[in-house]
Write a protein that holds these residues in place. Structure first.
Motif, PDB file in Angstrom:
ATOM      1  N   THR A  46       0.832  -1.199   0.000  1.00 40.09           N
ATOM      2  CA  THR A  46       0.000   0.000   0.000  1.00 40.09           C
ATOM      3  C   THR A  46       0.867   1.250   0.000  1.00 40.09           C
ATOM      4  O   THR A  46       1.850   1.331   0.744  1.00 40.09           O
ATOM      5  CB  THR A  46      -0.922   0.028   1.240  1.00 40.09           C
ATOM      6  OG1 THR A  46      -1.824  -1.077   1.163  1.00 40.09           O
ATOM      7  CG2 THR A  46      -1.717   1.313   1.312  1.00 40.09           C
ATOM      8  N   THR A  47       0.509   2.213  -0.843  1.00 38.04           N
ATOM      9  CA  THR A  47       1.139   3.529  -0.832  1.00 38.04           C
ATOM     10  C   THR A  47       0.096   4.566  -0.414  1.00 38.04           C
ATOM     11  O   THR A  47      -1.047   4.527  -0.887  1.00 38.04           O
ATOM     12  CB  THR A  47       1.690   3.907  -2.221  1.00 38.04           C
ATOM     13  OG1 THR A  47       2.703   2.970  -2.594  1.00 38.04           O
ATOM     14  CG2 THR A  47       2.293   5.306  -2.213  1.00 38.04           C
ATOM     15  N   VAL A  48       0.494   5.467   0.479  1.00 40.57           N
ATOM     16  CA  VAL A  48      -0.357   6.568   0.913  1.00 40.57           C
ATOM     17  C   VAL A  48       0.336   7.883   0.588  1.00 40.57           C
ATOM     18  O   VAL A  48       1.523   8.055   0.893  1.00 40.57           O
ATOM     19  CB  VAL A  48      -0.645   6.493   2.432  1.00 40.57           C
ATOM     20  CG1 VAL A  48      -1.318   7.779   2.921  1.00 40.57           C
ATOM     21  CG2 VAL A  48      -1.522   5.289   2.752  1.00 40.57           C
ATOM     22  N   CYS A  49      -0.372   8.796  -0.063  1.00 45.93           N
ATOM     23  CA  CYS A  49       0.087  10.171  -0.265  1.00 45.93           C
ATOM     24  C   CYS A  49      -0.931  11.110   0.376  1.00 45.93           C
ATOM     25  O   CYS A  49      -2.139  10.885   0.254  1.00 45.93           O
ATOM     26  CB  CYS A  49       0.200  10.513  -1.745  1.00 45.93           C
ATOM     27  SG  CYS A  49       1.646   9.841  -2.576  1.00 45.93           S
ATOM     28  N   VAL A  50      -0.457  12.140   1.067  1.00 46.63           N
ATOM     29  CA  VAL A  50      -1.363  13.115   1.667  1.00 46.63           C
ATOM     30  C   VAL A  50      -0.936  14.518   1.236  1.00 46.63           C
ATOM     31  O   VAL A  50       0.249  14.805   1.071  1.00 46.63           O
ATOM     32  CB  VAL A  50      -1.375  13.019   3.206  1.00 46.63           C
ATOM     33  CG1 VAL A  50      -1.801  11.631   3.653  1.00 46.63           C
ATOM     34  CG2 VAL A  50      -0.012  13.347   3.811  1.00 46.63           C
ATOM     35  N   SER A  51      -1.917  15.378   1.018  1.00 46.52           N
ATOM     36  CA  SER A  51      -1.629  16.742   0.599  1.00 46.52           C
ATOM     37  C   SER A  51      -2.833  17.632   0.892  1.00 46.52           C
ATOM     38  O   SER A  51      -3.984  17.184   0.811  1.00 46.52           O
ATOM     39  CB  SER A  51      -1.305  16.793  -0.892  1.00 46.52           C
ATOM     40  OG  SER A  51      -1.151  18.126  -1.341  1.00 46.52           O
ATOM     41  N   VAL A  95       9.606  22.853  11.504  1.00 53.41           N
ATOM     42  CA  VAL A  95       8.269  22.278  11.543  1.00 53.41           C
ATOM     43  C   VAL A  95       7.672  22.309  10.142  1.00 53.41           C
ATOM     44  O   VAL A  95       7.482  23.370   9.546  1.00 53.41           O
ATOM     45  CB  VAL A  95       7.354  23.038  12.528  1.00 53.41           C
ATOM     46  CG1 VAL A  95       5.922  22.508  12.429  1.00 53.41           C
ATOM     47  CG2 VAL A  95       7.869  22.905  13.948  1.00 53.41           C
ATOM     48  N   LEU A  96       7.386  21.131   9.614  1.00 53.87           N
ATOM     49  CA  LEU A  96       6.815  21.020   8.270  1.00 53.87           C
ATOM     50  C   LEU A  96       5.285  21.013   8.319  1.00 53.87           C
ATOM     51  O   LEU A  96       4.633  21.655   7.500  1.00 53.87           O
ATOM     52  CB  LEU A  96       7.318  19.749   7.583  1.00 53.87           C
ATOM     53  CG  LEU A  96       8.842  19.643   7.421  1.00 53.87           C
ATOM     54  CD1 LEU A  96       9.222  18.289   6.822  1.00 53.87           C
ATOM     55  CD2 LEU A  96       9.368  20.774   6.551  1.00 53.87           C
ATOM     56  N   VAL A  97       4.755  20.256   9.264  1.00 53.76           N
ATOM     57  CA  VAL A  97       3.303  20.203   9.451  1.00 53.76           C
ATOM     58  C   VAL A  97       3.024  20.094  10.944  1.00 53.76           C
ATOM     59  O   VAL A  97       3.500  19.156  11.600  1.00 53.76           O
ATOM     60  CB  VAL A  97       2.660  18.994   8.728  1.00 53.76           C
ATOM     61  CG1 VAL A  97       1.134  19.025   8.900  1.00 53.76           C
ATOM     62  CG2 VAL A  97       3.019  18.955   7.261  1.00 53.76           C
ATOM     63  N   ASP A  98       2.282  21.040  11.482  1.00 48.83           N
ATOM     64  CA  ASP A  98       1.841  20.930  12.868  1.00 48.83           C
ATOM     65  C   ASP A  98       0.751  19.865  12.947  1.00 48.83           C
ATOM     66  O   ASP A  98      -0.059  19.712  12.026  1.00 48.83           O
ATOM     67  CB  ASP A  98       1.296  22.262  13.368  1.00 48.83           C
ATOM     68  CG  ASP A  98       0.948  22.209  14.848  1.00 48.83           C
ATOM     69  OD1 ASP A  98       1.868  22.356  15.677  1.00 48.83           O
ATOM     70  OD2 ASP A  98      -0.247  21.997  15.165  1.00 48.83           O
ATOM     71  N   LYS A  99       0.722  19.118  14.037  1.00 47.96           N
ATOM     72  CA  LYS A  99      -0.230  18.010  14.139  1.00 47.96           C
ATOM     73  C   LYS A  99      -1.681  18.469  14.005  1.00 47.96           C
ATOM     74  O   LYS A  99      -2.549  17.701  13.556  1.00 47.96           O
ATOM     75  CB  LYS A  99      -0.028  17.242  15.440  1.00 47.96           C
ATOM     76  CG  LYS A  99      -0.307  18.017  16.714  1.00 47.96           C
ATOM     77  CD  LYS A  99      -0.071  17.136  17.936  1.00 47.96           C
ATOM     78  CE  LYS A  99      -0.361  17.869  19.237  1.00 47.96           C
ATOM     79  NZ  LYS A  99      -0.105  16.999  20.411  1.00 47.96           N
ATOM     80  N   SER A 100      -1.948  19.720  14.346  1.00 50.87           N
ATOM     81  CA  SER A 100      -3.316  20.231  14.231  1.00 50.87           C
ATOM     82  C   SER A 100      -3.733  20.450  12.779  1.00 50.87           C
ATOM     83  O   SER A 100      -4.924  20.591  12.479  1.00 50.87           O
ATOM     84  CB  SER A 100      -3.439  21.555  14.985  1.00 50.87           C
ATOM     85  OG  SER A 100      -2.592  22.551  14.428  1.00 50.87           O
ATOM     86  N   HIS A 104      -6.626  18.817   7.643  1.00 48.19           N
ATOM     87  CA  HIS A 104      -6.899  19.513   6.383  1.00 48.19           C
ATOM     88  C   HIS A 104      -6.289  18.804   5.173  1.00 48.19           C
ATOM     89  O   HIS A 104      -6.438  19.281   4.044  1.00 48.19           O
ATOM     90  CB  HIS A 104      -6.357  20.941   6.449  1.00 48.19           C
ATOM     91  CG  HIS A 104      -6.922  21.752   7.579  1.00 48.19           C
ATOM     92  ND1 HIS A 104      -8.263  22.016   7.710  1.00 48.19           N
ATOM     93  CD2 HIS A 104      -6.304  22.346   8.651  1.00 48.19           C
ATOM     94  CE1 HIS A 104      -8.468  22.745   8.798  1.00 48.19           C
ATOM     95  NE2 HIS A 104      -7.297  22.957   9.380  1.00 48.19           N
ATOM     96  N   PHE A 105      -5.580  17.697   5.408  1.00 46.78           N
ATOM     97  CA  PHE A 105      -4.913  16.971   4.323  1.00 46.78           C
ATOM     98  C   PHE A 105      -5.830  15.886   3.760  1.00 46.78           C
ATOM     99  O   PHE A 105      -6.414  15.099   4.513  1.00 46.78           O
ATOM    100  CB  PHE A 105      -3.622  16.316   4.823  1.00 46.78           C
ATOM    101  CG  PHE A 105      -2.451  17.257   4.931  1.00 46.78           C
ATOM    102  CD1 PHE A 105      -1.351  17.100   4.112  1.00 46.78           C
ATOM    103  CD2 PHE A 105      -2.454  18.307   5.849  1.00 46.78           C
ATOM    104  CE1 PHE A 105      -0.265  17.961   4.205  1.00 46.78           C
ATOM    105  CE2 PHE A 105      -1.378  19.168   5.960  1.00 46.78           C
ATOM    106  CZ  PHE A 105      -0.284  19.002   5.124  1.00 46.78           C
ATOM    107  N   GLY A 106      -5.945  15.858   2.434  1.00 43.68           N
ATOM    108  CA  GLY A 106      -6.628  14.750   1.789  1.00 43.68           C
ATOM    109  C   GLY A 106      -5.698  13.553   1.679  1.00 43.68           C
ATOM    110  O   GLY A 106      -4.461  13.692   1.709  1.00 43.68           O
TER     111      GLY A 106
END
Length: 456
Positions: A46-51, A95-100, A104-106
């Motif tokens: 399985t590959t997962v991409c989020v954006s 910090v690339l992405v804050d956990k909060s 908002h990521f698909g």
């Protein structure tokens, strides 16, 4: 965009799970325990991409996009792992992405597996374990207690919780008497504990089963008194005994309990109204020959088990592996026409195939097996034989093995060409697709049949 690719194993239960305490939480009416199988032979990838740019969650299954809104189980896994997400930080501390922000990521997912689905080989376990492990890798998910990720995988497919660990793995039913909400998986022994243990898998049917596990469990819970007795009276003692046997590498006890529990599971299916038939005549012939073999050996040297399907898994130790395979090839050989075309592809291990062909079986053993009514040389009843062993849980793969394009996040895996193969259901997450495939993963091929599959 952030992505990861993960493979995950299937597992075959020795003490079976059958029946849900809570349908909503996908919790069991009894505990179970299984052997996780090696991913060199059987796995889901399985590959997962989020954006943030993804407008909606999307799923490609064996190269074909599916409507994820129809799968509450799939969506439950995504939301469950997102709740455990952590802040993503670069190697330089940025910090690339804050956990909060993760909400908002698909999410885009592409998944495939290397063995028949919905045919009683726990393919959904591998698929959902790969999904949860891959989501956890992308989101940097951290458990708040041991086994928490297994409770999320459980919501996708019950037995998937066991595929998050290698070796011998128990799925505890939990102490919550109403819902079993605390039900989770625990590793009993890792994959290196019993290195001599082997599994011989006879794929009797690669077709999707007539009665799904979910439907069958529901009917059994509502109509089978034997199932209730089994869950309340039999399983706990079997769990204690088989975990002790595995820990002590006591194959005699391990094998006997494995066969007894398989028999009782299928007895509850017959006790269900209307009855459910997962095994067929070929399955029953395997059982008879295994018992004849054990009588000839004077001990339990081979132990069959059947999940919700006709396919046989025969546990045994390494010292009888060649003899057992040679015996099974006498009574369940490949179709002679297909064998002439594909040679030893009938067995996934060419070296084992060669050793088995050269193995001289005892005449008395053959006489005892002949008496069970199965004629030697009847080809075509078994589609494929896998020889495998216990293996690890999910493995993070390289970027080169991704099934989604790293630039666009769109699927780049192509399913088998329609009409070239036939008969293998390659569906995960409860969604079935048909076709044989030649799967290309980082340049390596696994022959399953006549079609082709790979990246675009």
């Amino acid at each position: 965009m952030f992505s990861a690719t993960v493979s995950a194993p299937t597992n075959i239960a020795c003490v079976k799970y059958w029946g849900k305490k809570s349908v909503a939480l996908n919790t069991p009416i009894n505990s179970s325990v299984s052997v996780t199988l090696d991913q060199n032979d059987l796995k889901a990838v399985t590959t997962v991409c989020v954006s943030k740019s993804f407008k909606k969650d999307r799923l490609w299954l064996n190269g074909t996009e599916e409507d994820v809104t129809k799968s509450k189980r799939f969506m439950a896994c995504i939301s469950g792992v997102k709740r455990l997400a952590t802040t993503k930080v670069s190697t330089e501390g940025e910090v690339l992405v804050d956990k909060s922000e993760w909400k908002h990521f698909g999410v885009h997912v592409s998944s495939m597996n290397t063995f028949p689905t919905a045919a009683g080989l726990a393919s959904s376990a591998a698929g959902y374990a790969a999904l949860v492990a891959c989501l956890a890798e992308v989101f940097g998910a951290k458990e708040t207690y041991p086994g928490e990720l297994s409770t999320i995988a459980r919501q996708g497919s019950g037995s998937a919780c066991r595929s998050l660990y290698g070796g011998f793995v128990a799925w505890r039913m939990g102490n919550d008497h109403d819902t079993g909400e605390d039900s989770l998986a625990q590793q009993v022994c890792d994959e290196n504990h019993w290195p001599e243990l082997r599994a011989l898998i006879l794929v009797v049917s690669d077709e999707k089963k007539d009665t799904s596990s979910t439907e069958g469990m529901s009917t059994s819970v509502n109509t089978s008194k034997l199932l209730g007795y089994r869950a309340s009276t039999v399983v706990d003692e079997r769990m204690r005994s088989i975990e002790k046997a595995y820990t002590e590498r006591d194959f005699e006890t391990f094998g006997k309990i494995t066969m007894q529990d398989s028999n009782q599971f299928h007895a509850t299916c017959l006790d269900t109204y209307p009855p459910i038939f997962y095994m067929n005549d070929v399955s029953k012939s395997v059982i008879k020959i295994v018992h004849a073999y054990n009588r000839w050996k004077g001990k339990v040297a081979a132990a069959y088990t059947f999940d919700a399907g006709p396919n046989a898994v025969i546990y045994h130790l390494e010292d009888v592996a060649d003899e057992l395979l040679a015996l099974m090839l006498q009574y369940f050989p490949d179709d002679k026409f297909l064998g002439s075309l594909f040679g030893s592809s009938f067995v996934n291990n060419p070296q084992a195939w060669d050793r088995a062909k050269a193995f001289g079986l005892d005449d008395e053993l053959l006489r005892m097996c002949d008496a069970k009514g199965r004629a030697r040389g009847m080809g075509g009843d078994v589609k494929k034989i896998y020889i495998t062993k216990s293996g690890p849980g999910p493995i993070v793969l390289s970027k080169e093995e991704a099934l989604l394009d790293p630039e666009t996040g769109l699927n780049c895996y192509v399913k088998g060409v329609a009409g070239d193969g036939g008969g293998v259901a390659l569906g995960l997450f409860g969604l079935g697709l048909i076709g044989f495939g030649f799967v290309v993963l980082g340049g390596a091929g696994l022959v399953l049949g006549g079609g082709r599959g790979g990246k675009k």
